[in-house]
Design a protein around this motif. Structure first.
Motif, PDB file in Angstrom:
ATOM      1  N   TYR A 145     -10.371  11.063  -5.019  1.00  0.00           N
ATOM      2  CA  TYR A 145     -10.635  10.284  -3.793  1.00  0.00           C
ATOM      3  C   TYR A 145     -12.225  10.451  -3.412  1.00  0.00           C
ATOM      4  CZ  TYR A 145      -5.927   9.613  -2.545  1.00  0.00           C
ATOM      5  OH  TYR A 145      -4.705   9.254  -2.303  1.00  0.00           O
ATOM      6  N   SER A 172     -20.224  11.031   5.612  1.00  0.00           N
ATOM      7  CA  SER A 172     -19.382  11.209   6.782  1.00  0.00           C
ATOM      8  C   SER A 172     -20.199  11.423   8.090  1.00  0.00           C
ATOM      9  CB  SER A 172     -18.292  12.558   6.630  1.00  0.00           C
ATOM     10  OG  SER A 172     -17.700  12.713   7.933  1.00  0.00           O
ATOM     11  N   THR A 178     -13.822  12.192   1.267  1.00  0.00           N
ATOM     12  CA  THR A 178     -12.577  11.881   2.148  1.00  0.00           C
ATOM     13  C   THR A 178     -12.536  12.225   3.408  1.00  0.00           C
ATOM     14  OG1 THR A 178     -11.214  11.743  -0.017  1.00  0.00           O
ATOM     15  CG2 THR A 178     -10.006  11.655   1.937  1.00  0.00           C
ATOM     16  N   GLU A 179     -12.057  11.366   4.476  1.00  0.00           N
ATOM     17  CA  GLU A 179     -11.572  11.623   5.860  1.00  0.00           C
ATOM     18  C   GLU A 179     -10.261  11.324   6.073  1.00  0.00           C
ATOM     19  OE1 GLU A 179     -16.027  10.979   7.707  1.00  0.00           O
ATOM     20  OE2 GLU A 179     -14.424   9.887   8.478  1.00  0.00           O
ATOM     21  N   ASN A 222     -14.261  16.607  -0.218  1.00  0.00           N
ATOM     22  CA  ASN A 222     -14.243  16.096  -1.291  1.00  0.00           C
ATOM     23  C   ASN A 222     -12.704  16.315  -1.882  1.00  0.00           C
ATOM     24  OD1 ASN A 222     -16.749  14.466  -2.043  1.00  0.00           O
ATOM     25  ND2 ASN A 222     -17.622  16.582  -1.698  1.00  0.00           N
ATOM     26  N   GLN A 223     -12.054  15.345  -2.447  1.00  0.00           N
ATOM     27  CA  GLN A 223     -10.850  15.282  -2.976  1.00  0.00           C
ATOM     28  C   GLN A 223     -10.877  14.723  -4.558  1.00  0.00           C
ATOM     29  OE1 GLN A 223      -8.121  13.728  -0.095  1.00  0.00           O
ATOM     30  NE2 GLN A 223      -7.707  15.801   0.794  1.00  0.00           N
ATOM     31  N   HIS A 252     -11.393   3.007   0.058  1.00  0.00           N
ATOM     32  CA  HIS A 252      -9.973   3.135  -0.177  1.00  0.00           C
ATOM     33  C   HIS A 252      -9.244   3.523   1.294  1.00  0.00           C
ATOM     34  CE1 HIS A 252      -6.080   3.738  -2.057  1.00  0.00           C
ATOM     35  NE2 HIS A 252      -5.905   4.860  -1.429  1.00  0.00           N
ATOM     36  N   TYR A 253      -8.548   2.684   1.715  1.00  0.00           N
ATOM     37  CA  TYR A 253      -7.799   2.793   3.210  1.00  0.00           C
ATOM     38  C   TYR A 253      -6.435   2.855   3.128  1.00  0.00           C
ATOM     39  CZ  TYR A 253      -6.870   1.651   7.901  1.00  0.00           C
ATOM     40  OH  TYR A 253      -6.319   1.602   9.358  1.00  0.00           O
ATOM     41  N   ARG A 295      -6.241   7.461   6.156  1.00  0.00           N
ATOM     42  CA  ARG A 295      -7.014   8.242   5.216  1.00  0.00           C
ATOM     43  C   ARG A 295      -8.406   7.152   4.527  1.00  0.00           C
ATOM     44  NH1 ARG A 295      -5.848  12.494   1.446  1.00  0.00           N
ATOM     45  NH2 ARG A 295      -3.703  11.930   1.556  1.00  0.00           N
ATOM     46  N   TYR A 296      -9.467   7.693   4.531  1.00  0.00           N
ATOM     47  CA  TYR A 296     -10.627   6.922   4.163  1.00  0.00           C
ATOM     48  C   TYR A 296     -11.103   7.717   2.768  1.00  0.00           C
ATOM     49  CZ  TYR A 296      -9.918   5.794   8.811  1.00  0.00           C
ATOM     50  OH  TYR A 296      -9.204   5.476   9.930  1.00  0.00           O
ATOM     51  N   ALA A 297     -11.523   6.936   1.689  1.00  0.00           N
ATOM     52  CA  ALA A 297     -11.673   7.613   0.425  1.00  0.00           C
ATOM     53  C   ALA A 297     -12.975   6.993  -0.184  1.00  0.00           C
ATOM     54  CB  ALA A 297     -10.597   7.642  -0.591  1.00  0.00           C
ATOM     55  N   HIS A 298     -13.835   7.596  -1.059  1.00  0.00           N
ATOM     56  CA  HIS A 298     -14.714   7.086  -1.859  1.00  0.00           C
ATOM     57  C   HIS A 298     -15.871   6.678  -0.777  1.00  0.00           C
ATOM     58  CE1 HIS A 298     -11.848   6.598  -4.862  1.00  0.00           C
ATOM     59  NE2 HIS A 298     -11.438   5.507  -4.289  1.00  0.00           N
TER      60      HIS A 298
END
Length: 306
Positions: free
Chosen positions: A233, A255, A236-237, A229-230, A284-285, A248-251
């Motif tokens: 974001y 996982s 996130t990965e 977790n960020q 979010h990409y 980067r992949y967010a929200h």
């Protein structure tokens, strides 16, 4: 007692009278000499005639062999011409292959595969025997040598192109090139007004709006380096694809991978959510090249999702 004359007696069976012939010594010697001379001359003539016939037959055979050899050389010359044409075609195909592999084409002078050196050796006896034939043979040897050198050049060039293509193929599999999830683009790359704080700021990726729980797939091969977790974001990965590419992949809502795990293009790495600062479910990409953010739309082929 020294021999002087020779007397020959002839006694017929049906006659009483005996015939006597007297041959002088000199006549006998002279006759013997004449007979020996005649026999010697006859033998010489027979031997000379035999040698001439043998030489003639040998000459005929040599002519026949020479004619056959000339025909064979003409056949070899035709084969060399066909091989030269084929090697030329292969050389041009090799040039096309090099372009496909992203390599420079071979220079025209390089294609001639020239060599150098000094001649070391004795005068060839073949030139003394048959000069024109010797020239043909050595010309064909030179042509075959050139063909061999060109063949080796083509082989080396193709190996170089194959290695380049293999490297390009590996790079391609590690280059982000597809949409990471199905949906529509709700926010593009670049400066924008923040949807929550309503201030202008850079947007280093794109937002793909879709339903919560939609699968997120890896757009290229790589290794997962971040799953956490960020701030802002949410879950996130981050995937390191090599060759300077990072995504980067967010929200995310969940996982599907762990740090250090290898992933391939098309693998499900997580699921869409609305964790972090967001107005609703979306992904979010982001795409980075050498740690510099790039527009992800430049790394998507026709919005394709396998």
């Amino acid at each position: 007692m020294p021999f002087k004359d020779l007397t020959v007696l002839v006694v017929p069976h049906n006659e009483i009278q005996v015939h006597r012939f007297k041959i002088s010594r000199w006549l006998l010697v002279s006759g013997s000499v004449v007979c020996l001379a005649f026999i010697s001359c006859l033998g010489y003539l027979i031997l000379t005639s035999y040698n001439k016939n043998f030489d003639y037959l040998k000459y005929i055979n040599l002519q026949r062999e020479n004619r056959i050899l000339t025909q064979k050389l003409e056949g070899v010359e035709n084969n060399i011409a066909e091989m030269n044409t084929k090697v030329g075609e292969l050389m041009e195909e090799n040039q096309v292959f090099r372009r496909i592999a992203g390599l420079e084409v071979l220079d025209e002078q390089v294609k001639e595969v020239g060599i150098g050196g000094t001649f070391v050796g004795n005068y060839d006896e073949l030139f003394e025997i048959n000069g024109p034939l010797a020239k043909k043979i050595y010309k064909q040897e030179d042509q075959i040598d050139v063909l061999l050198r060109k063949s080796k050049l083509i082989d080396q060039s193709l190996q170089e192109a194959i290695q380049s293509l293999e490297a390009s193929s590996d790079k391609w599999t590690h280059t982000p090139s597809i949409m990471p999830t199905k949906g529509y683009i709700s926010s593009f790359f670049g400066r924008r007004s923040h949807p929550i704080y309503h201030v202008m700021q850079p947007h280093n990726g794109i937002d793909i709006s879709c339903g919560a729980g939609a699968p997120i797939i890896a757009p290229a091969d790589g290794i997962v380096t971040v799953v956490k977790n960020q701030i802002g974001y949410g879950l996130t990965e981050v995937v390191d694809h090599g060759y300077g590419y990072t995504t980067r992949y967010a929200h995310m809502s969940k996982s599907n991978v762990r740090v250090g795990q290898k992933v391939s293009r098309g693998d499900v790495i997580g699921f869409v959510g609305h964790s972090g600062i967001t107005t609703g479910p979306n992904l979010h990409y982001e795409v980075y090249v050498d740690e510099v953010p790039k527009d992800p739309m430049n790394f998507i082929l026709d919005n394709y999702v396998p």
